[in-house]
Design an enzyme around this catalytic site. Structure first.
Site, short mmCIF file in Angstrom:
data_model
loop_
_atom_site.label_atom_id
_atom_site.label_comp_id
_atom_site.label_asym_id
_atom_site.label_seq_id
_atom_site.Cartn_x
_atom_site.Cartn_y
_atom_site.Cartn_z
N ARG A 1 0.93 -1.37 -0.05
CA ARG A 1 -0.02 0.13 -0.24
C ARG A 1 0.97 1.59 0.19
NH1 ARG A 1 -4.74 -0.15 4.44
NH2 ARG A 1 -2.76 -1.00 5.21
N GLU A 2 2.24 1.27 -0.86
CA GLU A 2 2.68 2.23 -1.31
C GLU A 2 2.23 3.51 -1.33
OE1 GLU A 2 3.49 -0.47 -2.48
OE2 GLU A 2 5.00 -1.33 -1.98
N GLU B 1 -21.25 -0.84 20.31
CA GLU B 1 -20.48 -1.80 19.16
C GLU B 1 -19.07 -1.86 19.47
OE1 GLU B 1 -22.13 -1.51 15.11
OE2 GLU B 1 -24.21 -1.55 15.80
N ASP C 1 -28.42 -5.34 10.60
CA ASP C 1 -28.61 -4.50 9.49
C ASP C 1 -28.54 -4.68 7.68
OD1 ASP C 1 -28.37 -2.29 11.69
OD2 ASP C 1 -25.87 -3.04 12.14
N GLU D 1 -27.68 -1.91 -2.95
CA GLU D 1 -26.73 -1.79 -3.41
C GLU D 1 -26.18 -3.04 -3.99
OE1 GLU D 1 -24.14 -0.60 -0.12
OE2 GLU D 1 -22.55 -2.52 -0.50
N GLU E 1 -31.46 6.34 6.50
CA GLU E 1 -31.55 7.68 6.48
C GLU E 1 -32.79 8.78 5.64
OE1 GLU E 1 -27.33 8.09 4.56
OE2 GLU E 1 -28.79 10.33 3.18
N HIS F 1 -23.63 12.35 8.91
CA HIS F 1 -22.40 12.63 7.58
C HIS F 1 -21.29 13.72 8.03
CE1 HIS F 1 -23.45 8.87 6.14
NE2 HIS F 1 -25.00 9.09 6.42
#
Ligand code: GLN
Ligand code: ZN
Length: 774
Positions: free
Chosen positions: A24-25, A499, A614, A620, A680, A709
């Site tokens: 992950r450079e 949680e 949930d 999606e 939401e 958000h």
């Protein structure tokens, strides 16, 4: 064309490769640059080095034509926005002052200006930045990035093919800029955009591109005749340019359908089609249009979105059929390899007999090369690879991991009755009211409380062995005590444990279910520098022991108010994992649902009377084409109902989803038969409440009144106003008061203030209700 010459010419290629580097450079360099620790020069050098080593790897593996321009500092759609000069007005000054900083400002926003909106790239878990266009948009070509990266690859002596977001997809992904009427259609800008693409193509040609790939995945979705016409026009125009490279139009994620004849007829030089999963129908469709005489076909036969090895024999049979249908057939992955991790060989902790079933980007590249070789020179030249592939597939198919008889017989015994709660909601709600004794407009939260630095440190300490399990659990308990105490003091009605023990809502469960694998280096880009490590759902799913009961009951022991149990639903468990491809998703979902059903049962037995399942991923995961949606929603809602169907009438089942637009799944939401749903709604001013009401949604709902958000604290008056709006759509007996989503990304001070205001608002509206002010 003859099948033989088409075969002999077969080559290997891919459309894109993971950007981050083995360690992950890229993420580190970019984040270092944001913090001022890395100079722009160093960032550019790191990026160039990563590109170079990726191309070398591809070339050494035997890829004939490497992709260029797929690399990105943040997102390839944002790169396309820069390429066509569609910089939003609010970002122009910053981009002019400094291209790199302006680029990141568009991606991330600054104190002064909002970023571009981010949304999911088709049905993947990658997110792109949505172009903002309007009638006044003036496009201007900026081919510097594309040309620069092409030159780098050519300088290495490689055959290279620039990859661009195609003009039709670019416009179809765009939205009206702020201030532009909602009904503005970006596609009306096509005639203005095409000359810009023509210019970029000419620049690439001049820089030495023989082929250029234009990605048009938007054409695999249901398209109107007008949109198909636009595609025809676009490729007629680009195809008839005189000074141009050869054009390869690529599609992926589903079949092209009605767009296939359009592109087949277009004067372009090649098409790249997906032949995996739901896109397999491209094969018959291609035969039906008479193939692609005179064109190059790039066949995506290696699934670019899952992490399983390919079935060589099946792929070779598809490729064999395709040989008769085009002038030249090349082999590729179905889409960019951006969506899979880099290298399965880095996974040293996965047992070798399972590791052989896995193919990440590097392994997929080798598969593509092997298949191309088999196609070009005959399968006897890949006899060893074929034998190994056959053995690996057989080992997977015959493994007890993928076939647990106990799981299978239980799943086959599921009946319709298991997926239906009885009695009906009306009767259940009476039992729940009696049992829970909540005030009208009950207040609750979505589950998580702020994930503080201390919690992350505690988890890291546990992983590194710096603290033992007992010490870790004491830290978690301390956090739960704080969360419960705050909620009691604030006056919330249905509490949560917060949680604190969960790193991630899917990973937490995956780690405890048999059948799931975790990776150490399996990072995949979600957006920008955010990478996720999806768990791998590899085998039959079972639950060796309760997963959440310990923490929920601990929280419940601290208070007399109900504490809500908190589970991640089966659809989300699948959507945010790499799922097995050797059985229908419906079967996998059913296994996960049965494991969760046991958890529901254990929570109940331990005294939990409110349980939330949930399902933020329900929408999606919707198939890209409408034709596939009914079947998907049928198994998805069934899996949810199987999870919750065994709950007692007095147990109140909640569900939660994270979006404000769900017109297309409102029936499915109803079919979940949850007693309470939270959604939401704060930003859209309770739009979802109205949509639920219009649909006739019969159960309880909590449209969010606190936008989580943003760090902004909503005032009690604002929350009150939203609640009153909610009451216009949903009657008081069925309205809940809650935030939009979980609070894990927020800080404690804002959360405290916001929830106190939320409770104040609920009390105020309750008062108005009882005094008859409504
Ligand atoms: N219970 C989860 C939380 O509060 C739900 C998050 C989600 O749906 N994305 O964090
Ligand atoms: Zn949410």
């Amino acid at each position: 064309m003859t099948a033989k010459s088409a075969a002999a010419a077969a080559r290997a290629t891919v459309y894109g490769y993971p950007r981050q580097g083995p360690d992950r450079e890229l993420k580190k360099a970019i984040e270092g640059y944001w913090k001022g620790r890395v100079t722009a020069d160093t960032l550019h050098r790191t990026a160039a080095e990563l590109r170079r080593s990726a191309w070398r790897q591809l070339a050494e593996a035997g890829v004939h034509e490497v992709p260029t321009g797929d690399f990105s500092y943040y997102d390839h759609v944002l790169d396309a926005t820069v390429m066509v000069g569609a910089i939003p007005d609010r970002h122009r000054a910053a981009v002019k002052a400094d291209a790199l900083d302006g680029y990141f400002a568009m991606a991330r926003g600054t104190q002064e200006v909002a970023p571009l909106e981010m949304t999911k790239w088709f049905d993947t878990n990658y997110h792109y930045l949505v172009p903002e266009l309007g009638p006044d948009t003036v496009f201007a070509a900026d081919s510097a990035k594309q040309v620069g990266e092409l030159r780098e690859a050519l300088a290495l002596g490689l055959a290279a093919r620039p990859v661009l977001v195609g003009p039709v997809t670019y416009l179809l992904l765009a939205k009206p800029a702020p201030g532009v009427p909602d009904d503005f259609e970006p596609l009306t800008l096509l005639d203005r955009l095409l000359p810009v693409y023509a210019e970029v193509l000419a620049d690439l040609r001049a820089a030495g591109a023989e082929w250029v790939q234009l990605d048009e995945p938007a054409l695999v979705q249901d398209r109107t005749p007008a949109e198909l016409n636009a595609a025809a026009r676009a490729y007629r125009e680009l195809g008839t340019l005189t000074d141009r490279p050869r054009l390869l139009v690529a599609s992926y994620f589903d079949r092209l359908g009605e767009a296939l004849p359009v592109l087949a007829k277009a004067p372009v030089d090649g098409l790249a089609l997906d032949f995996t999963g739901p896109a397999a129908g491209n094969l018959d469709d291609l035969a039906a249009v008479g193939g692609l005489p005179g064109k190059r076909l790039v066949a995506g036969v290696v699934d670019g979105r899952n992490i399983w090895i390919n079935d060589f024999e099946r792929s070779l049979s598809v490729l064999g059929t395709l040989l008769g249908l085009a002038d030249r057939v090349d082999v590729s992955a179905s889409c960019s390899l951006l969506h899979v991790p880099l290298d399965a060989a880095a996974e040293r902790d996965i047992e070798p007999q399972i590791a052989r079933w896995l193919a990440f980007a590097r392994q997929k590249t080798t598969e593509v090369v092997t298949l191309a070789r088999g196609l070009a020179r005959g399968t006897d030249t890949i006899a060893a690879e074929l034998a190994a592939n056959r053995a690996d597939l057989a080992s997977r198919a015959g493994s007890p991991i993928t076939h647990d008889p106990a799981v299978r017989s239980r799943s086959h015994a599921v009946t319709v009755a298991d997926t239906r709660r009885s009695p009906s909601y009306t009767e259940r709600s009476v039992a729940q009211r009696a049992h829970l004794n909540l005030p009208p407009l009950p207040t609750t939260t979505i589950g998580s409380f702020p994930q503080t630095g201390e919690l992350r440190t505690a988890r890291a300490d546990l992983r590194a062995g710096r603290i033992g399990t007992a010490a870790y659990e004491r830290r978690i308990e301390a956090e739960i005590r704080e969360v419960i105490a705050f909620q009691e003091k604030a006056g919330l009605d249905v509490l949560v444990h917060g949680e604190p023990e969960r790193n991630d809502m899917v990973q937490y469960f995956a780690e405890q279910l048999t059948g799931y694998l975790a990776t150490r280096h399996g990072w995949v880009q979600s957006y920008g520098t955010r990478y996720v490590r999806p768990p791998i759902l590899a085998g039959d799913i079972s639950r060796p022991e309760p997963m959440t009961v310990r923490w929920t009951t601990y929280a419940q022991s601290l208070t007399s108010r109900p504490v809500k149990g908190m589970l991640t639903g089966p659809v989300t468990m699948l959507a945010w994992s790499f799922v097995r491809d050797d059985q229908p998703l419906s079967e996998t979902a059913r296994q996960v649902a049965l494991a969760l059903r046991d958890e529901v049962n254990d929570l109940e037995a331990a005294g939990t009377s409110v349980i939330q399942v949930d399902e933020p991923a329900l929408r999606e995961t919707l198939p890209l084409r409408a034709a596939g949606r009914a079947a998907y929603l049928a198994w998805a809602t069934e899996a949810f109902r199987l999870t919750t169907g065994g709950a007692r009438p007095a147990t109140q089942i909640h569900t939660h989803m994270c979006y404000a637009e769900f017109g297309d799944v409102v029936q499915a939401i109803d079919d979940l038969d949850a007693d309470v749903i939270s959604l939401e709604a704060a930003r859209s001013h309770m739009q979802v409440a109205r949509e639920l009401a219009e649909h006739g949604y019969p159960r309880e709902a909590g449209p969010g009144v606190y936008d989580i958000h943003s760090p902004r604290v909503p005032s009690a008056a604002e929350a009150t106003a939203l609640l009153r709006k909610g009451l216009e759509a949903i009657p008081a007996e069925r309205l809940w008061v809650n935030p939009d989503c979980g609070l894990k990304t927020r800080g404690w001070p804002e959360v405290r203030a916001s929830l106190e205001n939320l409770v104040t608002a609920a009390r105020e509206v309750r008062g108005q209700l009882s005094s008859g002010a409504f």
